[in-house]
Design a protein around this motif. Sequence first.
Motif, PDB file in Angstrom:
ATOM      1  N   GLU A 195       0.839  -1.198   0.000  1.00  0.00           N
ATOM      2  CA  GLU A 195       0.000   0.000   0.000  1.00  0.00           C
ATOM      3  C   GLU A 195       0.872   1.246   0.000  1.00  0.00           C
ATOM      4  O   GLU A 195       1.885   1.306   0.695  1.00  0.00           O
ATOM      5  N   TYR A 197       0.628   5.582   0.103  1.00  0.00           N
ATOM      6  CA  TYR A 197      -0.107   6.840   0.247  1.00  0.00           C
ATOM      7  C   TYR A 197       0.905   7.964   0.075  1.00  0.00           C
ATOM      8  O   TYR A 197       2.036   7.850   0.569  1.00  0.00           O
ATOM      9  N   VAL A 199       1.521  12.467  -0.479  1.00  0.00           N
ATOM     10  CA  VAL A 199       1.080  13.853  -0.651  1.00  0.00           C
ATOM     11  C   VAL A 199       2.258  14.631  -1.233  1.00  0.00           C
ATOM     12  O   VAL A 199       3.412  14.249  -1.049  1.00  0.00           O
ATOM     13  N   ALA A 200       1.937  15.699  -1.945  1.00  0.00           N
ATOM     14  CA  ALA A 200       3.010  16.485  -2.563  1.00  0.00           C
ATOM     15  C   ALA A 200       2.538  17.918  -2.742  1.00  0.00           C
ATOM     16  O   ALA A 200       1.336  18.196  -2.722  1.00  0.00           O
ATOM     17  N   GLY A 215       7.380  16.279  -1.087  1.00  0.00           N
ATOM     18  CA  GLY A 215       6.595  15.043  -1.101  1.00  0.00           C
ATOM     19  C   GLY A 215       6.825  14.201   0.135  1.00  0.00           C
ATOM     20  O   GLY A 215       7.943  14.130   0.658  1.00  0.00           O
ATOM     21  N   LEU A 216       5.757  13.591   0.625  1.00  0.00           N
ATOM     22  CA  LEU A 216       5.833  12.627   1.726  1.00  0.00           C
ATOM     23  C   LEU A 216       5.091  11.373   1.288  1.00  0.00           C
ATOM     24  O   LEU A 216       3.989  11.459   0.737  1.00  0.00           O
ATOM     25  N   VAL A 217       5.689  10.214   1.513  1.00  0.00           N
ATOM     26  CA  VAL A 217       5.119   8.950   1.051  1.00  0.00           C
ATOM     27  C   VAL A 217       5.037   7.991   2.237  1.00  0.00           C
ATOM     28  O   VAL A 217       5.997   7.860   2.998  1.00  0.00           O
ATOM     29  N   ALA A 218       3.891   7.352   2.386  1.00  0.00           N
ATOM     30  CA  ALA A 218       3.726   6.325   3.429  1.00  0.00           C
ATOM     31  C   ALA A 218       3.573   4.969   2.760  1.00  0.00           C
ATOM     32  O   ALA A 218       2.817   4.837   1.789  1.00  0.00           O
ATOM     33  N   ARG A 220       3.160   0.591   3.266  1.00  0.00           N
ATOM     34  CA  ARG A 220       2.807  -0.498   4.175  1.00  0.00           C
ATOM     35  C   ARG A 220       3.289  -1.776   3.513  1.00  0.00           C
ATOM     36  O   ARG A 220       3.034  -2.009   2.328  1.00  0.00           O
ATOM     37  N   PHE A 226       5.254  -0.661   8.682  1.00  0.00           N
ATOM     38  CA  PHE A 226       4.855   0.578   7.994  1.00  0.00           C
ATOM     39  C   PHE A 226       6.028   1.547   7.994  1.00  0.00           C
ATOM     40  O   PHE A 226       6.902   1.477   8.854  1.00  0.00           O
ATOM     41  N   THR A 228       7.682   5.553   6.203  1.00  0.00           N
ATOM     42  CA  THR A 228       7.470   6.787   5.451  1.00  0.00           C
ATOM     43  C   THR A 228       8.773   7.226   4.788  1.00  0.00           C
ATOM     44  O   THR A 228       9.864   6.837   5.214  1.00  0.00           O
ATOM     45  N   GLY A 326      -5.822  11.339  -3.523  1.00  0.00           N
ATOM     46  CA  GLY A 326      -5.905  11.624  -2.085  1.00  0.00           C
ATOM     47  C   GLY A 326      -6.125  10.388  -1.238  1.00  0.00           C
ATOM     48  O   GLY A 326      -6.282  10.492  -0.026  1.00  0.00           O
ATOM     49  N   ALA A 327      -6.125   9.222  -1.845  1.00  0.00           N
ATOM     50  CA  ALA A 327      -6.396   7.974  -1.111  1.00  0.00           C
ATOM     51  C   ALA A 327      -5.209   7.022  -1.236  1.00  0.00           C
ATOM     52  O   ALA A 327      -4.416   7.123  -2.171  1.00  0.00           O
ATOM     53  N   PRO A 328      -5.095   6.073  -0.307  1.00  0.00           N
ATOM     54  CA  PRO A 328      -4.048   5.055  -0.436  1.00  0.00           C
ATOM     55  C   PRO A 328      -4.281   4.190  -1.679  1.00  0.00           C
ATOM     56  O   PRO A 328      -5.426   3.980  -2.081  1.00  0.00           O
TER      57      PRO A 328
END
Lengths: 335, 334
Positions: A195, A197, A199-200, A215-218, A220, A226, A228, A326-328
């Motif tokens: 998975e 997720y 944002v940028a 940018g930040l990325v998460a 799983r 988990f 980032t 905006g969603a995983p």
Amino acid sequence: MARLRIGILSAAHVHAPAYLALLARMEDVALAGVWDEDPVLARERAHAVGTVAAATPAGLLAESDAIVIAGVNRDHRALAEQAAAAGVHVLCEKPLATSAADARAIIDACRRAGVLLMTAFPSPWNSVVEALISAVREGQVGEVVSLEGVNTGEMPDVHGAWFVDPALAGGGAVTDHVVHLADLYRRIVRSEVVEVYAVANRILQEGFDRVETGGLVALRFRNGVFATIDCSWSKPRSWPTWGGLSIEVLGTGGAIAADAFRQRLDLWGRREDGASWRSFGSDANAAMLRAFVDAVRTGGEPPVTGEDGLRAVEIVEAAYRSIATGAPVRLDPPG
Amino acid sequence: MSGERVGVVGGGFMGGTHAAAWAALGVPVTIFAEDAADAAGVAARTGAATAGSLEALIAGATIVDICTPTDTHAPIALAAAAARRHVICEKPLALSAADGEAIVAACAAAGVRLFVAHVLRYFPEVAEAKRIVDEGAIGDPAVIRLKRAAFRPRKPAGHWLFDPARSGGMVLDLMIHDLDFARWIAGDVVSVQCRSAANERPELGVEHALAILRHASGAISHVTGSWAYAEPAFRTSIEIAGSRGIVAYDSEEARPISSWLHAAPASGQGAVGIQKSLTREDPFRDELADFLGAIREGREARVSAADGLAALRIGLAAVEAARTGRVVDPAEVA
């Protein structure tokens, strides 16, 4: 033992001069030459290390046992397919391609041709990263729970305008930086990302907004870990070096933090120059090139495969989908 | 000097800290705690008077300072507001947005002030970072990284802090400091993604979470909260990257004193880790002095009731995001 003939196929990447200098020093390697669509750049890079500029990719491939692709990201696929068709082994600069489809095409072309394909991720040979991975393998942090990584830097247009041109680079900070940590995480966690997720934004580096600069990325992993990644071009021009890479691993036994470029001297010269950091860490590129040459010689599996490159590109692609929605985003890689 | 009299509710670490700060500020302070021995201990250390009941404490005070477990904040705050006492409430304001809003509404209806004790805003490195941003030195905030990595509080199993139904868990108790800080720097938060070890791997008993926030301004924030580090760690870091520059702080790099002693003294950390600064100013005292000044002068404090409620909503969104795997809008939490 015959020297392995290695050429540089396109020299647009900032790493090309370093690769050339390192290859030129390897006793069992003979430089086959440099090709670039800019003949002036090809000559400049070639002459700096006493090799020749090739007039065409085909000409260079005819003289090479293996090549390093250091062109703009968009061209990796076409160049790799040409090399594979000529029966030449490939070390391809990261990211392997600007889309997962292109990365798969590169893998398929090399497999069909029976040539070796390695993705040029140097970070596994960074000696601080190696120490971190060893510590985790020894169980120092117990069971791994979470990873937090930062691979941030200056805006790379200083190394070539194409780095910030989405048509040539494939994107901005997410394309540029996510692949390194994504690949290292897979080595540490020994599980695949299921998975993503992300944002940028385009606030950093005032006055520039062609691609995402922050940018930040998460992530799983299938085994429940988990993680980032901060991939931002968040370092201003006044930062003492290009950027850096750090990883903090948190587990049931505590935490270990590793700063891959902390082996440095702090240098102050003229007031207007400010401070700068000079690394004395071991050269990861040299070890990576050595591993490539050894893999070609032995015919073994390279330590960073085309599939490793593909997995990283899939994560980048999923990150852009997540930024858009905006969603995983779910992934289901094999393994 | 107006005649403010403070009634501190709660005799734990925070009640004792606040009572000592009030005493240092020269404000008459009375304490009440469920466990009379706790109250007596704080009174002995700080010179505070003790009250025999919550009702008596409220009756004798002009300001009620709530330093109790989070699940008791709402009933105590509502009782104080009903008695028309100003309210200072430890963070988080409450365990639900509905309770938080009820407290805000009750205080407004009673015409009393409400302050939520997000003390982090009074720590010198945090306040300086905010000043730097406000000066425009880094341009518009773009990517913010905040970390708070502590050891698991040395409290017995069954302690309220470890019961999510009473404390809201690590995210609502600890991480909320930086959720408020991120909002202070970059403005309102429109979405929260969060993963926590408590949700992903509950069997491990590890409290550690990573959250990603999107702000209405377009800025993005990464927040780490942890009770999973080895004692005596209380590691904090700040990095605010903006359109024109970057400001950074790391408690591990910023040690004004280092020592290599053959007979090492104790770490100085109590049962619950706290952030320490080698400054003459005391963040807790500065915070309470600001609240007192705001009451006396009718001005705003550095942290408003609305800030406390907004931080609670972001924290609840993080808890919900970690539980469900969804990306949560703080406006939608109940």
